[in-house]
Design an enzyme around this catalytic site. Structure first.
Site, PDB file in Angstrom:
ATOM      1  N   ASP A 124     -18.456  -3.961 -36.679  1.00  0.00           N
ATOM      2  CA  ASP A 124     -19.514  -3.617 -35.731  1.00  0.00           C
ATOM      3  C   ASP A 124     -19.266  -4.314 -34.396  1.00  0.00           C
ATOM      4  O   ASP A 124     -19.140  -5.530 -34.337  1.00  0.00           O
ATOM      5  CB  ASP A 124     -20.851  -4.100 -36.316  1.00  0.00           C
ATOM      6  CG  ASP A 124     -22.022  -3.776 -35.422  1.00  0.00           C
ATOM      7  OD1 ASP A 124     -22.665  -2.742 -35.649  1.00  0.00           O
ATOM      8  OD2 ASP A 124     -22.289  -4.555 -34.484  1.00  0.00           O
ATOM      9  N   HIS A 152     -28.000   0.785 -27.771  1.00  0.00           N
ATOM     10  CA  HIS A 152     -28.099  -0.641 -28.122  1.00  0.00           C
ATOM     11  C   HIS A 152     -29.533  -1.184 -28.108  1.00  0.00           C
ATOM     12  O   HIS A 152     -29.941  -1.912 -28.998  1.00  0.00           O
ATOM     13  CB  HIS A 152     -27.199  -1.471 -27.202  1.00  0.00           C
ATOM     14  CG  HIS A 152     -26.784  -2.779 -27.803  1.00  0.00           C
ATOM     15  ND1 HIS A 152     -25.622  -3.411 -27.473  1.00  0.00           N
ATOM     16  CD2 HIS A 152     -27.384  -3.568 -28.721  1.00  0.00           C
ATOM     17  CE1 HIS A 152     -25.532  -4.536 -28.167  1.00  0.00           C
ATOM     18  NE2 HIS A 152     -26.589  -4.651 -28.931  1.00  0.00           N
ATOM     19  N   LYS A 168     -21.710   0.455 -29.528  1.00  0.00           N
ATOM     20  CA  LYS A 168     -23.078   0.579 -28.983  1.00  0.00           C
ATOM     21  C   LYS A 168     -23.032   0.760 -27.475  1.00  0.00           C
ATOM     22  O   LYS A 168     -22.231   0.117 -26.781  1.00  0.00           O
ATOM     23  CB  LYS A 168     -23.905  -0.665 -29.322  1.00  0.00           C
ATOM     24  CG  LYS A 168     -23.967  -0.972 -30.794  1.00  0.00           C
ATOM     25  CD  LYS A 168     -24.912  -2.125 -31.112  1.00  0.00           C
ATOM     26  CE  LYS A 168     -24.541  -2.746 -32.442  1.00  0.00           C
ATOM     27  NZ  LYS A 168     -23.498  -3.767 -32.337  1.00  0.00           N
ATOM     28  N   TYR A 173     -20.737  -6.765 -25.750  1.00  0.00           N
ATOM     29  CA  TYR A 173     -20.118  -7.980 -26.320  1.00  0.00           C
ATOM     30  C   TYR A 173     -18.861  -8.359 -25.538  1.00  0.00           C
ATOM     31  O   TYR A 173     -18.351  -9.471 -25.672  1.00  0.00           O
ATOM     32  CB  TYR A 173     -19.735  -7.805 -27.794  1.00  0.00           C
ATOM     33  CG  TYR A 173     -20.856  -7.481 -28.761  1.00  0.00           C
ATOM     34  CD1 TYR A 173     -22.194  -7.620 -28.386  1.00  0.00           C
ATOM     35  CD2 TYR A 173     -20.578  -7.058 -30.054  1.00  0.00           C
ATOM     36  CE1 TYR A 173     -23.217  -7.310 -29.282  1.00  0.00           C
ATOM     37  CE2 TYR A 173     -21.588  -6.760 -30.954  1.00  0.00           C
ATOM     38  CZ  TYR A 173     -22.906  -6.871 -30.556  1.00  0.00           C
ATOM     39  OH  TYR A 173     -23.901  -6.571 -31.460  1.00  0.00           O
TER      40      TYR A 173
END
Ligand code: A2P
Length: 279
Positions: free
Chosen positions: A45, A108, A75, A50
């Protein structure tokens, strides 16, 4: 180790995933993703925000494993909501990961009333792009993340109901209403920060239960998610813990203990609320 749940469209999803939140350093991210797959994780994931999609992609490609044996989630970042933005941002994600499809793509965070007068329309516009990409076969399942019932309701009236909702879920943060709403509508729930960002590890009840079942506190938290039919996405960069987090299928938490864990009051976590975030 590689048990699966089935999504509402029939696609299978491995019951545990490897979370890559807060793994920013490129070398570390490549290394841990590679190790995770070798260890047995089949579900990885990540998210644009990120900042590690390229590194995660390099980690995936460093292991000789057929693509169809992996389940990869991405996401959409909050600054790219809306129909056109979502379409082009999805392609950026695919390029960075070096993939030609995703198994699961999530919005997200919901646009919320706290920041946007037209929050429901923004979520619908974004969802329209997701549905289009799904129909084109570029994403095998689509869903949302951090959506509460009031965010989900508009999407429930569209042609495709979200297949997944990834929320913060751990002992002390059961999000009962969201969980029940999702499960009543065949929306599979995934748990981010299933250890409460590590804060649950010192909870007295969980420490006692870990001793009772001869497991670690982390394994109790992850098994509790699994028994709720929620897919935990633990994050660790420590190989021994990564392996420990995978090994949750050889014991069962009794109903009475599940119930006790359900009742743990809030004990710490990320502190983020979907209607209050400003990013
Ligand atoms: P580390 O990455 O240094 O191993 P969450 O998934 O709830 O956000 O929790 C992540 C935090 O929990 C990280 O700090 C991670 O540390 C730690 N962690 C992950 N798995 C375990 C485990 N099995 N035992 C102890 N700590 C863990």
């Amino acid at each position: 180790m590689n048990r699966v749940f089935e999504l509402s469209n029939g696609k299978q999803i491995p019951c545990i995933g490897y979370g890559t939140w807060q793994i920013k350093d490129e070398k570390t991210a490549i290394d841990v993703v590679k190790k995770a797959i070798i260890m047995g994780y089949r579900h990885i994931d990540t998210a644009a925000v990120y900042g590690n999609e390229e590194a995660v992609g390099k980690g995936l490609h460093a292991v000789d494993i057929p693509r169809e044996n992996l389940f990869i989630t991405g996401k959409l970042r909050n600054t790219k909501r809306g129909y056109q933005n979502a379409l082009s941002e999805f392609n950026n994600t695919l390029d960075k990961l070096g993939l030609d499809y995703l198994d699961l793509y999530l919005i997200h965070w919901p646009a919320s009333w706290h920041r946007y007068a037209d929050w429901e329309q923004i979520n619908l516009d974004t969802w329209k792009a997701f549905a289009e990409l799904y129909h084109e076969g570029k994403i095998k399942a689509i869903g949302v993340s951090n959506f509460m019932q009031h965010h989900l309701e508009a999407l429930m009236k569209t042609e495709i109901v979200p297949m997944v909702n990834q929320i913060e879920f751990h002992p002390g943060q059961l999000q009962k209403e969201t969980l029940e709403f999702c499960q009543n509508h065949r929306i599979l729930v995934e748990a981010w920060s299933p250890l409460g960002t590590g804060k649950m590890l010192s909870n007295a009840l969980l420490v006692n239960l870990a001793a009772k079942y001869d497991k670690s506190v982390a394994q109790i938290c992850l098994r509790w998610c699994y028994q709720h039919e929620v897919v935990p996405l633990p994050k660790s960069v420590t190989p021994s813990r990564m392996l420990e987090n995978l090994n949750i299928f050889d014991f069962e938490i009794e109903e009475y203990d599940m119930d006790q864990i359900d009742r743990i009051p809030y004990f710490g976590g990320s502190g983020l609320h979907p209607d209050e975030i400003d990013f």
